[in-house]
Design a protein around this motif. Structure first.
Motif, short mmCIF file in Angstrom:
data_model
loop_
_atom_site.label_atom_id
_atom_site.label_comp_id
_atom_site.label_asym_id
_atom_site.label_seq_id
_atom_site.Cartn_x
_atom_site.Cartn_y
_atom_site.Cartn_z
N ALA A 132 1.00 2.01 2.37
CA ALA A 132 0.61 0.85 1.69
C ALA A 132 0.81 -0.29 2.39
CB ALA A 132 1.17 0.49 0.17
N ASN A 133 -0.26 -1.37 2.29
CA ASN A 133 0.10 -2.56 3.25
C ASN A 133 1.16 -3.50 2.51
OD1 ASN A 133 -2.20 -1.85 4.69
ND2 ASN A 133 -3.75 -3.12 3.58
N ASP A 134 1.60 -3.34 1.16
CA ASP A 134 2.40 -3.97 0.70
C ASP A 134 3.48 -3.34 -0.02
OD1 ASP A 134 1.06 -2.88 -1.44
OD2 ASP A 134 0.31 -4.73 -2.49
N GLY A 135 3.62 -2.10 0.41
CA GLY A 135 4.85 -1.21 -0.21
C GLY A 135 4.55 -0.66 -1.67
N VAL A 136 3.62 -1.24 -2.22
CA VAL A 136 3.21 -0.79 -3.61
C VAL A 136 1.90 -0.22 -3.74
CG1 VAL A 136 2.80 -1.67 -6.01
CG2 VAL A 136 4.92 -2.91 -4.47
N HIS A 137 0.63 -0.74 -3.37
CA HIS A 137 -0.53 -0.50 -3.79
C HIS A 137 -0.98 0.52 -2.71
CE1 HIS A 137 -0.09 -4.24 -6.26
NE2 HIS A 137 -0.41 -3.61 -6.99
N PRO A 138 -1.43 1.75 -2.98
CA PRO A 138 -1.72 2.78 -1.85
C PRO A 138 -3.05 2.46 -1.06
CG PRO A 138 -1.00 3.93 -4.05
CD PRO A 138 -1.29 2.63 -4.04
N ARG A 139 -2.99 2.47 0.01
CA ARG A 139 -4.21 2.51 0.71
C ARG A 139 -4.85 3.87 0.73
NH1 ARG A 139 -3.77 -0.25 6.17
NH2 ARG A 139 -4.46 1.83 6.90
N ASP A 140 -6.06 4.17 1.18
CA ASP A 140 -6.61 5.46 1.08
C ASP A 140 -5.78 6.75 1.31
OD1 ASP A 140 -8.99 4.07 0.31
OD2 ASP A 140 -10.00 4.25 2.19
N GLU A 141 -4.97 6.39 2.42
CA GLU A 141 -4.18 7.43 2.78
C GLU A 141 -3.12 7.82 1.79
OE1 GLU A 141 -5.52 5.11 6.88
OE2 GLU A 141 -4.91 4.67 4.34
N GLY A 142 -2.82 6.60 1.08
CA GLY A 142 -1.92 6.80 0.06
C GLY A 142 -2.44 7.61 -1.11
N HIS A 143 -3.71 7.28 -1.42
CA HIS A 143 -4.36 8.04 -2.59
C HIS A 143 -4.62 9.48 -2.28
CE1 HIS A 143 -4.72 4.59 -5.33
NE2 HIS A 143 -5.30 3.91 -4.44
N ASP A 144 -4.72 9.53 -1.17
CA ASP A 144 -5.00 11.10 -0.65
C ASP A 144 -3.81 11.85 -0.99
OD1 ASP A 144 -7.64 10.54 0.30
OD2 ASP A 144 -7.08 10.59 2.38
N LEU A 145 -2.60 11.16 -0.93
CA LEU A 145 -1.30 12.10 -1.51
C LEU A 145 -1.10 11.92 -2.67
CD1 LEU A 145 1.23 10.26 1.47
CD2 LEU A 145 0.07 12.70 1.33
N TYR A 146 -1.59 11.01 -3.56
CA TYR A 146 -1.68 11.11 -4.98
C TYR A 146 -2.58 12.12 -5.50
CZ TYR A 146 1.13 6.69 -5.82
OH TYR A 146 2.02 5.66 -5.54
N LEU A 147 -4.07 12.33 -4.84
CA LEU A 147 -4.85 13.19 -4.98
C LEU A 147 -4.13 14.64 -4.99
CD1 LEU A 147 -7.54 13.98 -5.94
CD2 LEU A 147 -8.37 13.78 -3.75
N ALA A 148 -3.51 14.79 -4.03
CA ALA A 148 -3.03 16.22 -3.62
C ALA A 148 -1.92 16.70 -4.71
CB ALA A 148 -2.47 16.15 -2.29
N SER A 149 -1.27 15.61 -5.30
CA SER A 149 -0.52 16.11 -6.49
C SER A 149 -1.17 16.24 -7.72
CB SER A 149 0.71 14.79 -6.51
OG SER A 149 1.45 14.61 -5.64
N VAL A 150 -2.38 15.54 -7.86
CA VAL A 150 -2.98 15.82 -9.01
C VAL A 150 -3.64 17.11 -9.09
CG1 VAL A 150 -4.86 14.87 -10.63
CG2 VAL A 150 -3.32 13.25 -9.60
N GLN A 151 -4.04 17.43 -7.92
CA GLN A 151 -4.68 18.84 -7.81
C GLN A 151 -3.58 19.74 -7.86
OE1 GLN A 151 -6.14 18.10 -3.75
NE2 GLN A 151 -8.32 17.90 -4.18
#
Length: 336
Positions: A132-151
């Motif tokens: 994340a750029n701000d330590g909170v809101h994920p960039r695309d790369e962060g969202h990819d990690l969240y997506l992997a957890s949802v999958q």
């Protein structure tokens, strides 16, 4: 009437700074309201991660807010997905950066549309993932990690049978949970003063927030007010914070605090949803009056976000005593 609801408040409930009682009663209220409406709706609790939570996850623990959510999930048999361990594991392996201070600063200021690309350029030779750029809101790369957890969650749940959750409502975890919370649209009946106007359907704020607030009402004259009685235990106003918003005096049962409450803060370069606390206490009939103050709040808390603070704060964008309201939030019933 959805088939599936994800509920995520692990960050905004304050992580380790959460109020356990408030978090528990609010999360349980969401569950019970959802299943009263449709007991076949499935619910998943999700726990996001921020830099402030990193050390807790690296120690193999959850922040207090997520721990509290887990109590509700366990009571009602709700599946949960925790994004923290996957992110923390990569931090521990030195494969991911979540702390924004680890990123070299760029010449482009935060908030500029080019900022994200500037960060990417600064990271070109960095092999670690920037979460994340701000330590909170994920960039695309962060969202990819969240997506992997949802999958992974969906893979684990795909063979579970459909469930009618009505029987789970037999016993509440917190007797004072928010199951009976409601919102009542603001109407002309509770508005006092000549400056109140209903925003037109073409108004930008109505278009942006009407889906959540319903009809927005605006006033800006000193003394114009919202006045009503309710029977219950809790009350707030669903309203907006913004650059030209003013401050209000909240009087409940004849008691008024020493200072008005600003509808403005250090983030107010734009308008956003908010709620104005009014009352929390004993069951009973309560009289509420919320009046606009003649003075506007201090605008300087937002100055550090502006390119030319003194010039911009003197302009029309940051001057006014506006108040925008949409709903009365109650645990109880409006009497007027």
């Amino acid at each position: 009437d959805p088939d599936l609801v994800f509920v995520e408040f692990a960050c905004n409930d304050g992580g380790d700074r959460c109020s356990v009682r408030e978090t528990l009663r609010n999360m349980e209220g969401i569950v019970r309201q959802t299943w009263r409406k449709n007991p076949r709706t499935d619910i998943v609790f999700a726990y996001t991660i921020t830099e402030a939570m990193r050390l807790r996850y690296l120690a193999g623990q959850r922040p207090l807010a997520a721990q509290t959510d887990e109590r509700v999930a366990a009571h009602y048999g709700i599946p949960t997905v925790d994004f923290g361990p996957r992110v923390a594991k990569l931090v521990a392996e030195n494969k991911l950066i979540i702390d924004p201070k680890a990123v070299m600063p760029t010449a482009v200021p935060k908030g500029d549309p080019r900022f994200d690309q500037a960060v990417r350029d600064a990271m070109k030779n960095e092999k670690r993932i920037l979460f994340a750029n701000d330590g909170v809101h994920p960039r695309d790369e962060g969202h990819d990690l969240y997506l992997a957890s949802v999958q992974a969650l969906f893979a684990a749940m795909e063979k579970l049978p459909a469930v009618d959750h009505a029987s789970a409502l037999a016993t509440a975890l917190a007797p004072d949970n928010r199951e009976n919370a409601k919102m009542v649209p603001v109407s002309e009946k509770v508005l006092k003063g000549a400056s109140w106007t209903a925003l037109a359907a073409t108004n930008g704020l109505q278009q942006s927030f009407g889906c959540r607030l319903g009809q927005l009402w605006r006033a800006n004259a000193a003394g114009d007010r919202l006045s009503f009685r309710f029977r219950g235990t809790s009350c707030a106003i669903y309203d907006l914070l913004g650059p030209a918003c003013g401050q209000v005096w909240v009087t409940v049962d004849g008691k008024r605090p020493a200072k008005p409450v600003a509808r403005f803060d250090s983030y107010c370069t734009y308008y956003r949803l908010a709620n104005l606390f009014v009352f929390e206490g004993e069951e009973g009939v309560h009289t509420v009056e919320i009046a606009i103050d003649k003075d506007q709040p201090d605008r300087h808390p937002v100055a550090f976000r502006l390119k030319e603070p003194e010039k911009e704060l003197a302009g029309p964008k940051y001057n006014g005593t506006d108040w925008y309201v949409g709903q009365i939030m109650l645990v109880g019933d409006l009497l007027d």
